[in-house]
Enzyme design. Sequence first.
Site, PDB file in Angstrom:
ATOM      1  N   HIS A 181       8.001   7.980   6.065  1.00 16.37           N
ATOM      2  CA  HIS A 181       7.501   6.731   5.476  1.00 16.37           C
ATOM      3  C   HIS A 181       7.912   6.525   4.029  1.00 16.37           C
ATOM      4  O   HIS A 181       7.718   5.447   3.481  1.00 16.37           O
ATOM      5  CB  HIS A 181       5.975   6.657   5.584  1.00 16.37           C
ATOM      6  CG  HIS A 181       5.272   7.544   4.599  1.00 16.37           C
ATOM      7  ND1 HIS A 181       5.090   8.874   4.809  1.00 16.37           N
ATOM      8  CD2 HIS A 181       4.739   7.276   3.378  1.00 16.37           C
ATOM      9  CE1 HIS A 181       4.458   9.405   3.778  1.00 16.37           C
ATOM     10  NE2 HIS A 181       4.232   8.470   2.891  1.00 16.37           N
TER      11      HIS A 181
HETATM   12  C1  UD1 Z   1       1.543   4.775   0.005  1.00 19.17           C
HETATM   13  C2  UD1 Z   1       1.792   5.647  -1.222  1.00 19.17           C
HETATM   14  C3  UD1 Z   1       2.429   6.958  -0.792  1.00 19.17           C
HETATM   15  C4  UD1 Z   1       1.623   7.639   0.292  1.00 19.17           C
HETATM   16  C5  UD1 Z   1       1.420   6.668   1.436  1.00 19.17           C
HETATM   17  C6  UD1 Z   1       0.567   7.290   2.517  1.00 19.17           C
HETATM   18  C7  UD1 Z   1       2.279   4.391  -3.283  1.00 19.17           C
HETATM   19  C8  UD1 Z   1       3.345   4.015  -4.260  1.00 19.17           C
HETATM   20  N1  UD1 Z   1       2.693   5.019  -2.181  1.00 19.17           N
HETATM   21  O1  UD1 Z   1       2.819   4.439   0.532  1.00 19.17           O
HETATM   22  O2  UD1 Z   1       2.491   7.822  -1.911  1.00 19.17           O
HETATM   23  O3  UD1 Z   1       2.307   8.779   0.732  1.00 19.17           O
HETATM   24  O4  UD1 Z   1       0.780   5.483   0.939  1.00 19.17           O
HETATM   25  O5  UD1 Z   1       0.604   6.572   3.687  1.00 19.17           O
HETATM   26  O6  UD1 Z   1       1.121   4.146  -3.536  1.00 19.17           O
HETATM   27  N2  UD1 Z   1       1.568  -1.607   5.314  1.00 19.17           N
HETATM   28  C9  UD1 Z   1       0.929  -2.186   6.388  1.00 19.17           C
HETATM   29  N3  UD1 Z   1      -0.410  -1.929   6.556  1.00 19.17           N
HETATM   30  C10 UD1 Z   1      -1.114  -1.149   5.701  1.00 19.17           C
HETATM   31  C11 UD1 Z   1      -0.453  -0.589   4.589  1.00 19.17           C
HETATM   32  C12 UD1 Z   1       0.886  -0.815   4.414  1.00 19.17           C
HETATM   33  O7  UD1 Z   1       1.518  -2.891   7.184  1.00 19.17           O
HETATM   34  O8  UD1 Z   1      -2.323  -0.956   5.925  1.00 19.17           O
HETATM   35  C13 UD1 Z   1       3.028  -1.828   5.154  1.00 19.17           C
HETATM   36  C14 UD1 Z   1       3.379  -3.079   4.390  1.00 19.17           C
HETATM   37  O9  UD1 Z   1       4.592  -3.546   4.899  1.00 19.17           O
HETATM   38  C15 UD1 Z   1       3.577  -2.539   2.979  1.00 19.17           C
HETATM   39  C16 UD1 Z   1       4.223  -1.192   3.256  1.00 19.17           C
HETATM   40  O10 UD1 Z   1       3.592  -0.727   4.460  1.00 19.17           O
HETATM   41  O11 UD1 Z   1       4.361  -3.363   2.183  1.00 19.17           O
HETATM   42  C17 UD1 Z   1       4.062  -0.192   2.142  1.00 19.17           C
HETATM   43  O12 UD1 Z   1       2.676   0.009   1.850  1.00 19.17           O
HETATM   44  P1  UD1 Z   1       2.236   0.553   0.408  1.00 19.17           P
HETATM   45  O13 UD1 Z   1       0.769   0.631   0.349  1.00 19.17           O
HETATM   46  O14 UD1 Z   1       2.949  -0.202  -0.667  1.00 19.17           O
HETATM   47  O15 UD1 Z   1       2.856   2.010   0.338  1.00 19.17           O
HETATM   48  P2  UD1 Z   1       2.993   3.153   1.447  1.00 19.17           P
HETATM   49  O16 UD1 Z   1       4.397   3.179   1.912  1.00 19.17           O
HETATM   50  O17 UD1 Z   1       1.910   3.067   2.463  1.00 19.17           O
END
Ligand code: UD1
Length: 360
Positions: A205
């Site tokens: 991820h």
């Molecule tokens: C975040 C953390 C990472 C951690 C990970 C655990 C940061 C910078 N990164 O990354 O360190 O290892 O969480 O999982 O804080 N999305 C959904 N549903 C959700 C959440 C996210 O669809 O409930 C999708 C969206 O497209 C979003 C993308 O995932 O833009 C990234 O989500 P984001 O919260 O920015 O970071 P993670 O990759 O989850």
Amino acid sequence: MKIVSVVGARPQFVKLAPIHKAAKAAGVDHVIVHTGQHYDPMLSDVFFEDLGIGAPDVHLGVGSGSHGVQTGSMLASLDAVFDEHRPDWVLVYGDTNSTVAAALSAVKMHIPVAHLEAGLRSFNRRMPEEHNRVMTDHAADLLLAPTAVAVEHLANEGLADRTVLVGDVMTDVLFDVRAQKAGQPSELLEEYGLEPGGYYLATIHRAENTDDPQRLAAVVAGLAGLDRPVILLAHPRVVAKASDHGVNLTQGSLIAHRPLAYPDLIAAVVSSAGVVTDSGGLQKEAFLLGVMCTTVRSETEWVETVELGWNVLANSADEIAAAVTRSAPQRTDAAPYGDGHAAERVVKTLIAAGHSTSAV
Ligand code: UD1
């Protein structure tokens, strides 16, 4: 004693569970603030339900966005929450955007901040998590380090006098859940007609592996070419990026599967032939469960897993294939991630330091 915990992303909910239990046992008024960084039920609600945390007291509902938009939106909301609760401590967890937002908001309001899982370093300045953890450590008043290596990093940055070695709270929750789940087979065995040891368990991820189309395609090809089924527990981020880049997550040996709840994840690790991941938590969970791990990154914060032979860093398809088929290392009695009582130590430390802070 009042502690406000700020969490927002999946690994933080896991770390929150033993802290909440220890805080309640110590009679602490523990207020849980969920930023809303993760909002899919499988990334959020199931952890609160399965790990006995109950519902968050405050939910900011920030959702996804660029780093600036997401972090800024949390900052804008947190001032009012801290003002209303005026806790003795704000406790922040790990290295996500929720961590740095809460640390920054609290420190500017002169509320003492403690950072759980302080001192981890990848020394990779391109990682968003590295920015978050370095900034949080330097903003916080109390640094709760999980390992001796983390303590050393903090000392090298001039932060020794704010540092306490408490152990790793992920060990606490893993030991609890392992005891509850003992001997129960993973649901993946029945779902795919697999035998124990008949598959690899994968998660990918991180931005470094998902955001560049060529990089994601190369990692997926590496997993698809392995010698037995690879169940990919697909985080929404990898699903979204794969769709944007036109990469199929079910091909060759690779089978995309929804993320699992924490107890099911532990059972799935135990039944697997090995873990292939870029997650920090999973590297340690595999180590603590005696399962070999292959980490798809060029460095790791959890260096002990590599030094003790249970984790190998691999980047290309060939390196991943060689790493997953390596022979098992010698069993070890080393316990670099603590004894399963880190959360009690965290709460005791906060209570003791809180009294000295209010006396000043
Ligand atoms: C975040 C953390 C990472 C951690 C990970 C655990 C940061 C910078 N990164 O990354 O360190 O290892 O969480 O999982 O804080 N999305 C959904 N549903 C959700 C959440 C996210 O669809 O409930 C999708 C969206 O497209 C979003 C993308 O995932 O833009 C990234 O989500 P984001 O919260 O920015 O970071 P993670 O990759 O989850």
